[in-house]
Motif scaffolding. Structure first.
Motif, PDB file in Angstrom:
ATOM      1  N   TYR A  81     100.230  53.342 -40.429  1.00 34.10           N
ATOM      2  CA  TYR A  81      99.839  53.551 -41.827  1.00 34.10           C
ATOM      3  C   TYR A  81      99.195  52.262 -42.341  1.00 34.10           C
ATOM      4  CZ  TYR A  81     102.882  57.664 -41.712  1.00 34.10           C
ATOM      5  OH  TYR A  81     103.485  58.868 -41.394  1.00 34.10           O
TER       6      TYR A  81
ATOM      7  N   LYS B 130      96.216  50.558 -45.482  1.00 35.12           N
ATOM      8  CA  LYS B 130      95.626  50.775 -46.801  1.00 35.12           C
ATOM      9  C   LYS B 130      94.230  50.180 -46.840  1.00 35.12           C
ATOM     10  CE  LYS B 130      99.862  51.025 -49.538  1.00 35.12           C
ATOM     11  NZ  LYS B 130     100.622  50.482 -50.679  1.00 35.12           N
ATOM     12  N   CYS B 131      93.358  50.847 -47.555  1.00 34.90           N
ATOM     13  CA  CYS B 131      91.972  50.384 -47.698  1.00 34.90           C
ATOM     14  C   CYS B 131      91.958  49.060 -48.452  1.00 34.90           C
ATOM     15  CB  CYS B 131      91.150  51.443 -48.429  1.00 34.90           C
ATOM     16  SG  CYS B 131      89.427  50.938 -48.728  1.00 34.90           S
ATOM     17  N   THR B 132      91.079  48.166 -48.067  1.00 35.66           N
ATOM     18  CA  THR B 132      90.999  46.844 -48.698  1.00 35.66           C
ATOM     19  C   THR B 132      90.344  46.897 -50.071  1.00 35.66           C
ATOM     20  OG1 THR B 132      88.889  46.469 -47.537  1.00 35.66           O
ATOM     21  CG2 THR B 132      90.896  45.698 -46.455  1.00 35.66           C
TER      22      THR B 132
ATOM     23  N   CYS C 233      86.401  54.314 -45.111  1.00 35.69           N
ATOM     24  CA  CYS C 233      87.362  54.962 -45.991  1.00 35.69           C
ATOM     25  C   CYS C 233      86.738  56.231 -46.577  1.00 35.69           C
ATOM     26  CB  CYS C 233      87.792  54.016 -47.106  1.00 35.69           C
ATOM     27  SG  CYS C 233      88.973  54.723 -48.264  1.00 35.69           S
TER      28      CYS C 233
ATOM     29  N   SER D  91     100.840  46.837 -41.789  1.00 34.62           N
ATOM     30  CA  SER D  91     100.956  48.288 -41.616  1.00 34.62           C
ATOM     31  C   SER D  91     102.391  48.680 -41.282  1.00 34.62           C
ATOM     32  CB  SER D  91     100.011  48.755 -40.504  1.00 34.62           C
ATOM     33  OG  SER D  91     100.330  48.130 -39.283  1.00 34.62           O
TER      34      SER D  91
ATOM     35  N   GLY E  21      92.533  60.116 -43.864  1.00 35.31           N
ATOM     36  CA  GLY E  21      92.115  59.136 -44.868  1.00 35.31           C
ATOM     37  C   GLY E  21      90.924  58.279 -44.471  1.00 35.31           C
TER      38      GLY E  21
ATOM     39  N   CYS F 207      90.130  50.196 -52.300  1.00 32.67           N
ATOM     40  CA  CYS F 207      90.783  51.132 -53.226  1.00 32.67           C
ATOM     41  C   CYS F 207      92.266  51.322 -52.937  1.00 32.67           C
ATOM     42  CB  CYS F 207      90.081  52.483 -53.201  1.00 32.67           C
ATOM     43  SG  CYS F 207      90.186  53.327 -51.593  1.00 32.67           S
ATOM     44  N   SER F 208      92.785  50.662 -51.898  1.00 35.65           N
ATOM     45  CA  SER F 208      94.203  50.743 -51.519  1.00 35.65           C
ATOM     46  C   SER F 208      94.632  52.160 -51.152  1.00 35.65           C
ATOM     47  CB  SER F 208      95.098  50.208 -52.654  1.00 35.65           C
ATOM     48  OG  SER F 208      94.823  48.855 -52.889  1.00 35.65           O
ATOM     49  N   ALA F 209      93.693  53.020 -50.808  1.00 38.37           N
ATOM     50  CA  ALA F 209      94.050  54.366 -50.341  1.00 38.37           C
ATOM     51  C   ALA F 209      94.609  54.272 -48.929  1.00 38.37           C
ATOM     52  CB  ALA F 209      92.839  55.281 -50.397  1.00 38.37           C
ATOM     53  N   GLU F 210      95.663  55.021 -48.652  1.00 37.30           N
ATOM     54  CA  GLU F 210      96.321  54.944 -47.362  1.00 37.30           C
ATOM     55  C   GLU F 210      95.616  55.837 -46.343  1.00 37.30           C
ATOM     56  OE1 GLU F 210     100.898  54.315 -46.360  1.00 37.30           O
ATOM     57  OE2 GLU F 210     100.446  56.413 -46.878  1.00 37.30           O
TER      58      GLU F 210
ATOM     59  N   THR G   4      95.669  56.782 -41.863  1.00 35.54           N
ATOM     60  CA  THR G   4      96.510  56.706 -40.669  1.00 35.54           C
ATOM     61  C   THR G   4      95.657  56.851 -39.418  1.00 35.54           C
ATOM     62  OG1 THR G   4      96.941  59.084 -40.710  1.00 35.54           O
ATOM     63  CG2 THR G   4      98.493  57.659 -41.893  1.00 35.54           C
TER      64      THR G   4
END
Length: 303
Positions: free
Chosen positions: A77, A79-81, A43, A58, A103, A83-86, A88
């Motif tokens: 799409y 999400k990071c496990t 990430c 996803s 990302g 920080c939940s940042a998306e 792709t």
């Protein structure tokens, strides 16, 4: 309860399907799916590493304006496990792989670099040989020389292995066959010896190798009071001097041996009579001459 399980539904007579409002579709044909991460990524926001094969919920969509030989490219799409940042990723039909788009960054994989280097070298060679026949001939000559070197190295390795090995496969097979043949002969000799020992009668003539298999003969025992053998038979070792003739055993029981027992009375000696003590004897006096002799004589007379 039965109404919710029916297959047919009621449509009123004034039903118009054109008046039914249509559902709102997601933009770009997105749909929710559950998939595994096809590659190891990191990430870019928090630096969390996510390994290959991790499952994600996803969203998938078709990339507009991008395709390869008529094959559509899909975008995912996730999400990071941490920080939940998306981030792709996209499909890569050209290389049959995936590409990190936004990302997240793909981790380094050495085998991918090696394959890329090989592919680039092959492309460079094709470009060189495209308009130059001499270059193509040189490349084929180098390939043939490399192939001959590999074959020579392989023959050398085989020759070294043949010298270092103690036996060849043919010799090993011959040794195994000889060992099996010896074992088979040995078994046959043992069986023949047992058979001869069971059916042979009498003494062996000369140096018989099977003499040790013959049972010892049965001879009549010597009379002995301490032996309780009912049949009167003893086993003794085989000798050349005294070797009785072997006779077939008779079915009748041999007669018992008579033994004579003689009892003698033991004579006890009588005790000796007591001996009376001896009388003390008067000491002997030597004869004296002269006056001493006269005195001794006088004493004897007085007594």
């Amino acid at each position: 309860m039965g109404e919710r399980k029916v297959i047919n539904k009621y449509y009123p007579p004034d039903f118009d399907p054109l008046k039914v409002p249509k559902g709102k579709r997601p933009a770009h044909g997105q749909m929710k799916i559950r998939m595994m991460l096809p590659m190891s990524v990191q990430c870019n926001t928090c630096g969390e590493f996510m390994y290959r094969g991790k499952k994600f919920n996803s969203r998938k969509e078709i990339v507009e304006g991008e395709e390869y030989l008529g094959i559509k490219i899909h975008r995912f799409y996730m999400k990071c496990t941490r920080c939940s940042a998306e981030f792709t990723i996209k499909t890569d039909p050209k290389n049959a792989d995936y590409v990190s788009e936004l990302g997240a960054s793909r981790n380094f994989e050495p085998w991918r670099e090696n394959s890329k280097a090989i592919e680039e070298a092959e492309k460079e060679r094709e470009r060189e040989e495209m308009g130059d026949a001499m270059k193509a001939l040189e490349n084929r000559t180098v390939d043939n020389r490399l192939e001959m070197d590999i074959l020579d190295a392989l023959d050398e390795i085989r020759s070294i292995n043949a010298r270092t090995s103690k036996v060849t496969p043919e010799q090993l097979e011959k040794i195994i066959n000889e060992a099996e043949e010896r074992q088979r002969k040995k078994d046959d000799e043992e069986d023949e010896a047992v058979t001869r020992a069971a059916f042979m009668k009498g003494e062996p003539e000369g140096d018989d190798p099977y003499e040790s298999y013959l049972p010892p003969p049965l001879v009549k025992k010597i009379e002995d009071e301490d032996d309780n053998d009912d049949y009167g038979l003893l086993k003794r070792p085989r000798t050349e001097e005294s070797m009785p003739e072997s006779k077939p055993p008779s079915s009748s029981k041999p007669p018992p041996v008579s033994v004579k027992v003689q009892v003698k009375a033991k004579v006890i000696p009588k005790a000796a009579a007591p001996v009376p003590p001896a009388k003390p004897q008067a000491p002997k006096v030597e004869e004296a001459s002269g006056l001493l002799g006269l005195l001794d004589y006088t004493e004897d007379d007085d007594e």
